[in-house]
Motif scaffolding. Structure first.
Motif, PDB file in Angstrom:
ATOM      1  N   ASN A 318    -122.496  28.075 -86.606  1.00 46.41           N
ATOM      2  CA  ASN A 318    -121.535  28.058 -87.706  1.00 46.41           C
ATOM      3  C   ASN A 318    -120.247  28.794 -87.358  1.00 46.41           C
ATOM      4  N   ASP A 319    -120.374  29.896 -86.617  1.00 47.52           N
ATOM      5  CA  ASP A 319    -119.183  30.641 -86.209  1.00 47.52           C
ATOM      6  C   ASP A 319    -118.329  29.859 -85.225  1.00 47.52           C
ATOM      7  N   ALA A 320    -118.918  28.871 -84.544  1.00 47.82           N
ATOM      8  CA  ALA A 320    -118.179  28.079 -83.561  1.00 47.82           C
ATOM      9  C   ALA A 320    -117.422  26.904 -84.182  1.00 47.82           C
ATOM     10  N   MET A 321    -117.658  26.610 -85.442  1.00 47.58           N
ATOM     11  CA  MET A 321    -117.034  25.434 -86.040  1.00 47.58           C
ATOM     12  C   MET A 321    -115.514  25.541 -86.183  1.00 47.58           C
ATOM     13  N   PRO A 322    -114.936  26.706 -86.454  1.00 44.09           N
ATOM     14  CA  PRO A 322    -113.467  26.775 -86.424  1.00 44.09           C
ATOM     15  C   PRO A 322    -112.897  26.392 -85.065  1.00 44.09           C
ATOM     16  N   SER A 323    -113.541  26.821 -83.964  1.00 46.23           N
ATOM     17  CA  SER A 323    -113.087  26.439 -82.621  1.00 46.23           C
ATOM     18  C   SER A 323    -113.215  24.932 -82.412  1.00 46.23           C
ATOM     19  N   PHE A 324    -114.308  24.351 -82.911  1.00 43.03           N
ATOM     20  CA  PHE A 324    -114.480  22.903 -82.831  1.00 43.03           C
ATOM     21  C   PHE A 324    -113.350  22.196 -83.569  1.00 43.03           C
ATOM     22  N   THR A 325    -112.991  22.726 -84.730  1.00 47.15           N
ATOM     23  CA  THR A 325    -111.916  22.138 -85.533  1.00 47.15           C
ATOM     24  C   THR A 325    -110.593  22.199 -84.791  1.00 47.15           C
ATOM     25  N   VAL A 326    -110.290  23.340 -84.204  1.00 47.18           N
ATOM     26  CA  VAL A 326    -109.048  23.489 -83.451  1.00 47.18           C
ATOM     27  C   VAL A 326    -109.031  22.559 -82.242  1.00 47.18           C
ATOM     28  N   GLU A 327    -110.177  22.408 -81.607  1.00 42.33           N
ATOM     29  CA  GLU A 327    -110.251  21.500 -80.456  1.00 42.33           C
ATOM     30  C   GLU A 327    -109.948  20.065 -80.865  1.00 42.33           C
ATOM     31  N   LYS A 328    -110.383  19.663 -82.052  1.00 37.87           N
ATOM     32  CA  LYS A 328    -110.076  18.311 -82.521  1.00 37.87           C
ATOM     33  C   LYS A 328    -108.584  18.162 -82.814  1.00 37.87           C
ATOM     34  N   VAL A 329    -107.944  19.234 -83.272  1.00 36.15           N
ATOM     35  CA  VAL A 329    -106.494  19.204 -83.429  1.00 36.15           C
ATOM     36  C   VAL A 329    -105.840  18.985 -82.068  1.00 36.15           C
ATOM     37  N   ARG A 330    -106.305  19.740 -81.069  1.00 35.38           N
ATOM     38  CA  ARG A 330    -105.750  19.600 -79.727  1.00 35.38           C
ATOM     39  C   ARG A 330    -105.918  18.170 -79.198  1.00 35.38           C
ATOM     40  N   GLU A 331    -107.120  17.623 -79.361  1.00 32.06           N
ATOM     41  CA  GLU A 331    -107.382  16.267 -78.872  1.00 32.06           C
ATOM     42  C   GLU A 331    -106.487  15.245 -79.566  1.00 32.06           C
ATOM     43  N   GLY A 332    -106.310  15.417 -80.869  1.00 34.34           N
ATOM     44  CA  GLY A 332    -105.472  14.476 -81.610  1.00 34.34           C
ATOM     45  C   GLY A 332    -104.024  14.531 -81.187  1.00 34.34           C
ATOM     46  N   LEU A 333    -103.536  15.727 -80.920  1.00 37.85           N
ATOM     47  CA  LEU A 333    -102.151  15.873 -80.476  1.00 37.85           C
ATOM     48  C   LEU A 333    -101.966  15.304 -79.073  1.00 37.85           C
ATOM     49  N   GLU A 334    -102.899  15.640 -78.174  1.00 35.44           N
ATOM     50  CA  GLU A 334    -102.781  15.160 -76.802  1.00 35.44           C
ATOM     51  C   GLU A 334    -102.904  13.650 -76.728  1.00 35.44           C
ATOM     52  N   ALA A 335    -103.710  13.060 -77.620  1.00 38.87           N
ATOM     53  CA  ALA A 335    -103.825  11.600 -77.655  1.00 38.87           C
ATOM     54  C   ALA A 335    -102.511  10.942 -78.050  1.00 38.87           C
ATOM     55  N   ASP A 336    -101.649  11.709 -78.689  1.00 33.71           N
ATOM     56  CA  ASP A 336    -100.348  11.206 -79.104  1.00 33.71           C
ATOM     57  C   ASP A 336     -99.235  11.735 -78.190  1.00 33.71           C
ATOM     58  N   GLY A 337     -99.649  12.310 -77.056  1.00 35.11           N
ATOM     59  CA  GLY A 337     -98.678  12.766 -76.082  1.00 35.11           C
ATOM     60  C   GLY A 337     -98.020  14.090 -76.401  1.00 35.11           C
ATOM     61  N   LYS A 338     -98.637  14.902 -77.228  1.00 37.25           N
ATOM     62  CA  LYS A 338     -98.057  16.179 -77.629  1.00 37.25           C
ATOM     63  C   LYS A 338     -98.885  17.338 -77.095  1.00 37.25           C
ATOM     64  N   SER A 339     -98.231  18.477 -76.971  1.00 39.74           N
ATOM     65  CA  SER A 339     -98.903  19.706 -76.568  1.00 39.74           C
ATOM     66  C   SER A 339     -99.193  20.561 -77.789  1.00 39.74           C
ATOM     67  N   LEU A 340    -100.383  21.152 -77.809  1.00 46.14           N
ATOM     68  CA  LEU A 340    -100.732  22.036 -78.925  1.00 46.14           C
ATOM     69  C   LEU A 340     -99.723  23.170 -79.054  1.00 46.14           C
ATOM     70  N   ALA A 341     -99.306  23.728 -77.923  1.00 44.83           N
ATOM     71  CA  ALA A 341     -98.434  24.901 -77.952  1.00 44.83           C
ATOM     72  C   ALA A 341     -97.049  24.606 -78.500  1.00 44.83           C
ATOM     73  N   GLU A 342     -96.665  23.356 -78.533  1.00 43.74           N
ATOM     74  CA  GLU A 342     -95.323  23.002 -78.998  1.00 43.74           C
ATOM     75  C   GLU A 342     -95.350  22.286 -80.341  1.00 43.74           C
ATOM     76  N   SER A 343     -96.443  22.440 -81.051  1.00 45.06           N
ATOM     77  CA  SER A 343     -96.638  21.672 -82.282  1.00 45.06           C
ATOM     78  C   SER A 343     -96.554  22.548 -83.530  1.00 45.06           C
ATOM     79  N   THR A 344     -96.416  21.874 -84.658  1.00 46.83           N
ATOM     80  CA  THR A 344     -96.461  22.497 -85.979  1.00 46.83           C
ATOM     81  C   THR A 344     -97.691  21.976 -86.705  1.00 46.83           C
ATOM     82  N   VAL A 345     -98.510  22.894 -87.185  1.00 52.23           N
ATOM     83  CA  VAL A 345     -99.754  22.514 -87.853  1.00 52.23           C
ATOM     84  C   VAL A 345     -99.794  23.153 -89.237  1.00 52.23           C
ATOM     85  N   VAL A 346    -100.173  22.372 -90.224  1.00 52.22           N
ATOM     86  CA  VAL A 346    -100.313  22.859 -91.592  1.00 52.22           C
ATOM     87  C   VAL A 346    -101.802  22.904 -91.947  1.00 52.22           C
ATOM     88  N   VAL A 347    -102.264  24.050 -92.427  1.00 48.98           N
ATOM     89  CA  VAL A 347    -103.648  24.226 -92.878  1.00 48.98           C
ATOM     90  C   VAL A 347    -103.669  24.148 -94.396  1.00 48.98           C
TER      91      VAL A 347
END
Length: 470
Positions: A318-347
């Motif tokens: 359960n403690d690992a699920m936030p990391s899993f969530t962030v990883e899915k954000v990373r995958e979604g951005l990279e699939a669209d040619g974007k870098s996580l470090a250069e992105s804007t994310v709204v929670v």
């Protein structure tokens, strides 16, 4: 009988008939003190006051005490509580004090409902409970009854509370009573739960403590009382309820992580599996929060020698699920040619569950921290909160989100205020929203142009449309 009625001012060891004792409690002849006027303590004190008419509440926060004594209510979003507090205070049935020792000297029933958190080392922290018990012990008299409602590690009542009460009062159990009677209350429905959504569990350190506690709670709870063998059993009931949920959610979360590899909607599979009466898998999500479920496993893991591999594994999952969530954000951005470090994310949604102001152990805290650590510009929206200093993000209003041109949106806690979001606004001015993470499977059927990845439901990142959502 008239003489018996007039002399009942305490319940433990009382010679009067049970019904006479009950009437004495209902008539306010047996004074009550409630220690802790927080989000669970104030509703409890108010119900006791409404039923018995003679309650003093103790809290060390002078602002809380001043608010209560003025008839105000500092606990928000509890249906009916504000009105009840105003009523019982105006009737003189409830007053508050910053001095627990004063409350102890006035009462013969002592109800303890204070925080019992864990330390940074994951060990139970019972310092607040110890302090309150010391105050009660100093004012304890023969015939008094101490009722512990806050969740504690099993054996706390018998091995910790009793000895401190005996030391402080110079009395022994048998001259006073102690019972563990766990609160079974959820934020947002406190009055309903206290008054009888579920039966009250009562377990005393001796049979007379159990009997006297039963008199009290039968007058409070319309669903009645479930008496158990002893105080330790009652403590186990409360802890076990939380452990079951933590382990069950961990199972759901681990199954959710198979979504992509199996190519199925795990949430759908869980829903259908649960039509079998012996299956009751909970819902997966971005993490487990609140003041209960993430903490209770450590009430068994740390104090005892028995191996707890299952409980520890569930916590790790359960403690690992936030990391899993962030990883899915990373995958979604990279699939669209974007870098996580250069992105804007709204929670979206920062509290631990919808409609509740509580943020303790909220998954949005580690989600925001991990995104921020990765160089993301992180913003958060939550209609329940005025301050977000505990989060690694900047707070914005919902109607400001479109102007941020977000690259990703993460729905962590689906407050009802989010139901009518115009997702098309997030694409105006040709903004390219790359991915939406649906943490709780609540976005099915929404018109969202961006790819949506649902925890447990999946979705093909990098493609527009609804992906794997039903």
């Amino acid at each position: 009988m008239t003489e018996a009625r007039s002399t009942v001012d305490s319940l433990y060891g009382a010679a009067a008939e049970q019904e006479v004792q009950r009437e004495a409690f209902l008539n306010g002849d047996v004074p009550v003190a409630v220690y802790g006027l927080g989000k669970m303590g104030l509703p409890l004190a108010s119900v006791f006051a409404d039923v018995s008419g003679n309650v003093v509440g103790a809290d060390i926060d002078p602002d809380v005490v001043a608010t209560v004594n003025s008839g105000g209510c500092h606990v928000k979003r509890e249906p009916g509580l504000e009105e009840l507090v105003g009523s019982v205070v105006s009737e003189g049935a409830l007053e508050a004090t910053t001095e627990p020792s004063e409350a102890a000297s006035r009462a013969s029933i002592h109800v303890v409902i204070v925080p019992t958190p864990i330390t940074d080392e994951k060990e139970p922290d019972l310092a607040i409970l110890d302090a309150v018990i010391e105050d009660i012990g100093a004012g304890l008299e023969s015939g008094d009854l101490v009722l512990i409602e806050c969740t504690v590690p099993p054996q706390t009542t018998t091995q910790r509370v009793v000895s401190r009460l005996e030391e402080g009062s110079r009395l022994e159990v048998g001259e006073f009573g102690v019972a563990f009677c766990p609160e079974r209350t959820s934020s947002g429905r406190a009055l309903e739960d206290i008054r009888g959504a579920y039966p009250k569990v009562v377990g005393g350190v001796d049979s007379e403590s159990t009997r006297a506690a039963e008199v009290v709670y039968e007058a409070i709870n319309s669903e009645g009382v479930l008496t158990v063998s002893d105080a330790t059993t009652a403590e186990c009931v409360k802890v076990f309820e939380g452990l079951y949920r933590d382990v069950n959610i961990a199972l759901a979360n681990e199954l959710a992580r198979f979504t992509d590899e199996l190519g199925v909607d795990v949430n759908e599979a869980i829903e259908i599996a649960n039509t079998q009466p012996f299956c009751d898998i909970h819902d997966p999500g971005p993490g487990v929060g609140g003041h209960c479920i993430p903490y209770y496993p450590y009430f068994l893991i740390e104090p005892f020698e028995t191996e707890t591999s299952l409980l520890e594994t569930a916590r790790a999952v359960n403690d690992a699920m936030p990391s899993f969530t962030v990883e899915k954000v990373r995958e979604g951005l990279e699939a669209d040619g974007k870098s996580l470090a250069e992105s804007t994310v709204v929670v979206l949604g920062l509290t631990y569950r919808p409609g509740v102001e509580e943020i303790r152990a909220s998954p949005s805290i580690p989600v925001s921290e991990q995104l921020s650590d990765a160089g993301v510009d992180v913003y958060g929206v939550d209609p329940m909160l005025d301050s977000v200093e505990e989060f690694a993000l900047d707070q914005v209003e919902l109607d400001e989100v479109a102007e941020l041109y977000p690259d990703a949106v993460v729905m962590v806690t689906p407050h009802e205020e989010f139901d009518d979001i115009n997702w098309g606004e997030f694409h105006r001015n040709d903004n390219d929203l790359s991915v939406v993470i649906d943490g709780r499977d609540t976005l099915a059927g929404k018109e969202i142009e961006a790819p949506v990845y649902t925890i447990g439901g999946g979705g093909k990142l990098g493609d527009s449309g609804r992906g794997g959502n039903r």
